[in-house]
Design a protein around this motif. Sequence first.
Motif, mmCIF file in Angstrom:
data_model
loop_
_atom_site.group_PDB
_atom_site.id
_atom_site.type_symbol
_atom_site.label_atom_id
_atom_site.label_comp_id
_atom_site.label_asym_id
_atom_site.label_seq_id
_atom_site.Cartn_x
_atom_site.Cartn_y
_atom_site.Cartn_z
ATOM 1 N N ARG A 1 2.019 -30.943 -57.207
ATOM 2 C CA ARG A 1 1.143 -29.971 -57.851
ATOM 3 C C ARG A 1 1.984 -28.774 -58.327
ATOM 4 N N ASP B 1 -0.240 -37.856 -66.793
ATOM 5 C CA ASP B 1 -0.704 -36.726 -65.993
ATOM 6 C C ASP B 1 0.425 -35.725 -65.760
ATOM 7 N N THR C 1 0.024 -28.333 -49.793
ATOM 8 C CA THR C 1 -0.086 -29.779 -49.611
ATOM 9 C C THR C 1 -1.472 -30.208 -49.146
ATOM 10 N N SER C 2 -2.333 -29.243 -48.831
ATOM 11 C CA SER C 2 -3.732 -29.592 -48.563
ATOM 12 C C SER C 2 -4.514 -29.771 -49.857
ATOM 13 N N ALA C 3 -3.932 -29.310 -50.975
ATOM 14 C CA ALA C 3 -4.551 -29.490 -52.290
ATOM 15 C C ALA C 3 -4.180 -30.872 -52.825
ATOM 16 N N PRO C 4 -4.950 -31.389 -53.800
ATOM 17 C CA PRO C 4 -4.630 -32.706 -54.366
ATOM 18 C C PRO C 4 -3.189 -32.775 -54.857
ATOM 19 N N GLY C 5 -2.599 -33.932 -54.788
ATOM 20 C CA GLY C 5 -1.211 -34.133 -55.164
ATOM 21 C C GLY C 5 -1.001 -35.539 -55.687
ATOM 22 N N PRO C 6 0.141 -36.158 -55.402
ATOM 23 C CA PRO C 6 1.186 -35.768 -54.454
ATOM 24 C C PRO C 6 2.152 -34.698 -54.957
ATOM 25 N N ASP D 1 4.562 -33.580 -51.820
ATOM 26 C CA ASP D 1 4.165 -33.922 -50.459
ATOM 27 C C ASP D 1 5.384 -34.237 -49.600
ATOM 28 N N PRO E 1 -2.735 -30.834 -60.118
ATOM 29 C CA PRO E 1 -2.212 -32.029 -59.458
ATOM 30 C C PRO E 1 -1.669 -33.033 -60.457
ATOM 31 N N CYS E 2 -0.647 -33.762 -60.043
ATOM 32 C CA CYS E 2 -0.095 -34.824 -60.877
ATOM 33 C C CYS E 2 0.733 -35.737 -59.993
ATOM 34 N N SER E 3 1.330 -36.732 -60.600
ATOM 35 C CA SER E 3 2.123 -37.697 -59.850
ATOM 36 C C SER E 3 3.329 -38.101 -60.678
#
Length: 430
Positions: free
Chosen positions: A372, A29, A365-370, A420, A21-23
């Motif tokens: 990945r 990150d 998209t159910s995994a951490p994001g927004p 996302d 995950p990252c942003s």
Amino acid sequence: MTNATRVYTTLDNWIAHEAIPCSLASRPDFNAAVDTVIDSLGDEVTLLGFGEALHGGEELLVLRNQLFQRLVEAHGYSAIAIESSFPRGPLVNEYVLGRGPASYEAVQDTGFSHGFGTFEANRELVEWMRQYNADPAHPTKLQFYGFDSPTDIIADSPRQTLHFALDYLSERDEDLGQEYRKRIDPLLGQDADWENPAAALDPTQAIGRSPEATALRIETEELIAELRVRRPELVAKSDESRYREAVHYAVVAQQLLHYHATLAQPSEQRQARLLGIRAAMMAENLAYIVSREQGRGNVLVFAHNSHLKRGKVQWGNETLSWWPVGSHLHELFGRRYAVIGSAVGSSPANGIDQPEAGTLEARFTSAPGPVRFIPTHQGQGLPTEEMAALPIRSGSQKNRSYEPLGAQSFTDFDWFAVLDTTAYNGWGHF
């Protein structure tokens, strides 16, 4: 690939263990995620593809910009090639190098095809490259390229590409250049006849098989042969880089004439043939670009997923199919070519609803994001039956360029980058 020997019993386990995950809002990150991706691909890669799931996704372009910046800063990349006309690219590159026009506005229309120059993210990319190059602390100057063939929607006249090669020859041997020009120019006719938009759908409106066009194809082959026969002389009078550039432009003209000839030939396979020719031209442009950057750095190529993926493209219940650019690059470069495919969860502005349960986009998209990143491992170590049974999410209600992920995506790409959502940047697919 990371954890390539691990075996997963479910796709959800694979995502839970390997999604990074990252942003876009957190550069540390994001950069760390990119470093992991690049390290996993190894040192062999000289051409990295980043595919966009749809044209018109603003955040996809922002991701591309940040990816390229990290590749330049930490991984030895010296150039980017985007899905824009190859002959137009040098206009933007001159601006990037601090030469030519003094403003981006002067090149945003002439230097890009498809209207891509109006995208704010493309402006930001080009301005960042120009600023980077202006810093004397950076001895390796970044290069900007278009790699698309000049054939999309309306095929260009061959005049510009032929004149580029003719100008090069004339500057080294004026008499010989004038001799070829006298034979070629009368056959070119009017650019409007070559660029008739009606020819895209009606082969009777195309002039690519006229006596003049056929003679021009022969003269272009003669010009290419002349340039190659005189290689030692011409290189000595210029340099290897400029010589190869002139030859490549002449070859682009030859390919463009082949495209025009195919436009003029009625056939049930006409559209697939034209798309295949375009893909082959794009691949050869990229091979030339990589050779030009050899010794300077690696190349990031950015285009739609359907161009950069390895597997065959199939449209209309498989009635229209061709080999895309990525399949050619896979054969040309082997492990030196790697590609990241992208996807989005939802995009109301683009008419893309929330993904249906069980689709890859819904799982991602159910995994951490927004955002990945996740490696495909080319499907190795993943549950084959579950992959084969993956449902395909519904398409966009507005954007015809949107392409969902499916079972084939595991071998089409080396990594996925999933956002996302993404906004719409105003491109004309609506």
